[in-house]
Motif scaffolding. Structure first.
Motif, PDB file in Angstrom:
ATOM      1  N   LYS A 195      -7.624  -7.582   0.455  1.00  0.00           N
ATOM      2  CA  LYS A 195      -8.593  -6.764   1.180  1.00  0.00           C
ATOM      3  C   LYS A 195      -8.192  -5.291   1.237  1.00  0.00           C
ATOM      4  O   LYS A 195      -8.995  -4.450   1.638  1.00  0.00           O
ATOM      5  CB  LYS A 195      -8.768  -7.294   2.608  1.00  0.00           C
ATOM      6  CG  LYS A 195      -9.372  -8.691   2.683  1.00  0.00           C
ATOM      7  CD  LYS A 195      -9.491  -9.163   4.127  1.00  0.00           C
ATOM      8  CE  LYS A 195     -10.082 -10.555   4.208  1.00  0.00           C
ATOM      9  NZ  LYS A 195     -10.178 -11.029   5.614  1.00  0.00           N
ATOM     10  N   SER A 211      -6.951  -1.488  -0.115  1.00  0.00           N
ATOM     11  CA  SER A 211      -7.321  -0.600  -1.217  1.00  0.00           C
ATOM     12  C   SER A 211      -6.203  -0.600  -2.251  1.00  0.00           C
ATOM     13  O   SER A 211      -5.064  -1.001  -1.957  1.00  0.00           O
ATOM     14  CB  SER A 211      -7.536   0.823  -0.702  1.00  0.00           C
ATOM     15  OG  SER A 211      -6.297   1.402  -0.303  1.00  0.00           O
ATOM     16  N   TYR A 222      -4.423   1.823  -3.289  1.00  0.00           N
ATOM     17  CA  TYR A 222      -3.311   2.631  -2.803  1.00  0.00           C
ATOM     18  C   TYR A 222      -2.489   1.859  -1.770  1.00  0.00           C
ATOM     19  O   TYR A 222      -1.251   1.916  -1.766  1.00  0.00           O
ATOM     20  CB  TYR A 222      -3.839   3.930  -2.190  1.00  0.00           C
ATOM     21  CG  TYR A 222      -4.525   4.829  -3.191  1.00  0.00           C
ATOM     22  CD1 TYR A 222      -3.779   5.567  -4.109  1.00  0.00           C
ATOM     23  CD2 TYR A 222      -5.911   4.936  -3.230  1.00  0.00           C
ATOM     24  CE1 TYR A 222      -4.400   6.382  -5.045  1.00  0.00           C
ATOM     25  CE2 TYR A 222      -6.536   5.749  -4.155  1.00  0.00           C
ATOM     26  CZ  TYR A 222      -5.779   6.469  -5.062  1.00  0.00           C
ATOM     27  OH  TYR A 222      -6.387   7.276  -5.984  1.00  0.00           O
ATOM     28  N   GLN A 223      -3.181   1.123  -0.895  1.00  0.00           N
ATOM     29  CA  GLN A 223      -2.475   0.328   0.106  1.00  0.00           C
ATOM     30  C   GLN A 223      -1.692  -0.799  -0.554  1.00  0.00           C
ATOM     31  O   GLN A 223      -0.583  -1.127  -0.130  1.00  0.00           O
ATOM     32  CB  GLN A 223      -3.470  -0.238   1.123  1.00  0.00           C
ATOM     33  CG  GLN A 223      -4.088   0.809   2.029  1.00  0.00           C
ATOM     34  CD  GLN A 223      -5.205   0.253   2.880  1.00  0.00           C
ATOM     35  OE1 GLN A 223      -6.046  -0.523   2.407  1.00  0.00           O
ATOM     36  NE2 GLN A 223      -5.242   0.627   4.157  1.00  0.00           N
ATOM     37  N   ARG A 224      -2.250  -1.387  -1.598  1.00  0.00           N
ATOM     38  CA  ARG A 224      -1.548  -2.454  -2.311  1.00  0.00           C
ATOM     39  C   ARG A 224      -0.283  -1.916  -2.972  1.00  0.00           C
ATOM     40  O   ARG A 224       0.759  -2.588  -2.990  1.00  0.00           O
ATOM     41  CB  ARG A 224      -2.459  -3.076  -3.365  1.00  0.00           C
ATOM     42  CG  ARG A 224      -3.618  -3.885  -2.797  1.00  0.00           C
ATOM     43  CD  ARG A 224      -4.483  -4.428  -3.922  1.00  0.00           C
ATOM     44  NE  ARG A 224      -5.721  -4.976  -3.404  1.00  0.00           N
ATOM     45  CZ  ARG A 224      -6.715  -5.404  -4.182  1.00  0.00           C
ATOM     46  NH1 ARG A 224      -6.599  -5.340  -5.498  1.00  0.00           N
ATOM     47  NH2 ARG A 224      -7.816  -5.887  -3.636  1.00  0.00           N
TER      48      ARG A 224
END
Length: 248
Positions: free
Chosen positions: A85, A87, A89-91
């Motif tokens: 879930k 983004s 960049y977050q991943r």
């Protein structure tokens, strides 16, 4: 689960995904490279056998893993579903954190010779002025040996948070470490709750009433009311975890 359970789960979950995507059975079967009759055999629970190529196409079409479709779930699958879930960049950030934890694990015997790997937890150290309703947008991480607390709390200890101000005095003082469990928060527990609207984190005592009450722990701050029968109201709060004890 036995074969019948898996067949029922597959039929239910595949149809649920088809409806979510707004597709007819014919369209869905075509996307899965199978005949309509073969698809109907699956959704009618007449077979639990799905070949690897079909499982691959289901994932490409729905984003659901074969184990999810079959109804299997554990903490690893739950974590992966949450990561999906995020983004890109977050991943990437989470991937870097995982690499850092793996690197630490490989070198933990050299760095922490007195403590086995499973007794070293990560402790978040919020930066800035730690206050009621602060935004957790920046923090440092340190390792802490909880071996002497395992007898009391076992594997319920998942992480820690260091208190960096006296804002929560006298309950918590600066430099206290809160040992946190990510398990379900029960009536009377002191929990850490994140409001999805303002992105702020609060430490509150949880009172299981209707509506539920999130009470300030030192009588300063707002009491929040959460209607447990209202899914929309519940979705405004993330239960980060609850405090097992403080280390002073």
């Amino acid at each position: 689960m036995d074969r019948i359970d898996i067949a029922n789960n597959i039929s239910t979950n595949i149809e649920r995904e088809r409806i979510r995507l707004g597709m007819t059975q014919s369209q869905f079967a075509k996307e899965l490279d199978m005949s309509l009759s073969s698809y109907k055999r699956i959704v009618n629970g007449e077979t639990s056998r799905i070949d690897i190529y079909t499982a691959y196409l289901i994932y490409r079409l729905t984003g659901r893993f074969a184990c999810e479709i079959a109804g299997f779930d554990d903490d690893v699958i739950t974590l992966v579903k949450k990561i999906k879930k995020l983004s890109p960049y977050q991943r990437n950030y989470m991937n870097a954190m995982i690499d850092a934890e793996l690197a630490f694990s490989m070198n933990s015997e050299k760095v922490w010779q007195k403590a086995p790997e499973e007794d070293l937890i990560s402790v978040l150290i919020p930066t800035g002025n730690m206050a009621d309703g602060m935004i957790l947008d920046s923090c440092n991480v340190e390792k802490f040996d909880v071996s002497e607390y395992r007898k009391a709390f076992g594997n319920a200890i998942h992480m820690g948070i260091r208190i960096t101000s006296n804002h929560l005095h006298p309950v918590y003082n600066k430099d206290d470490i809160l040992l946190i469990s990510r398990g379900p928060i029960r009536d009377g527990d002191t929990g850490i709750f994140i409001n999805t609207h303002n992105k702020c984190a609060y430490i509150r005592k949880f009172k299981q009433t209707n509506p539920c009450e999130l009470l300030p722990i030192n009588n300063y701050g707002e009491t929040f009311f959460v209607d447990s029968d209202d899914i929309n109201d519940m979705s405004h709060w993330i239960k980060f975890g609850y405090v097992l004890c403080k280390v002073r």
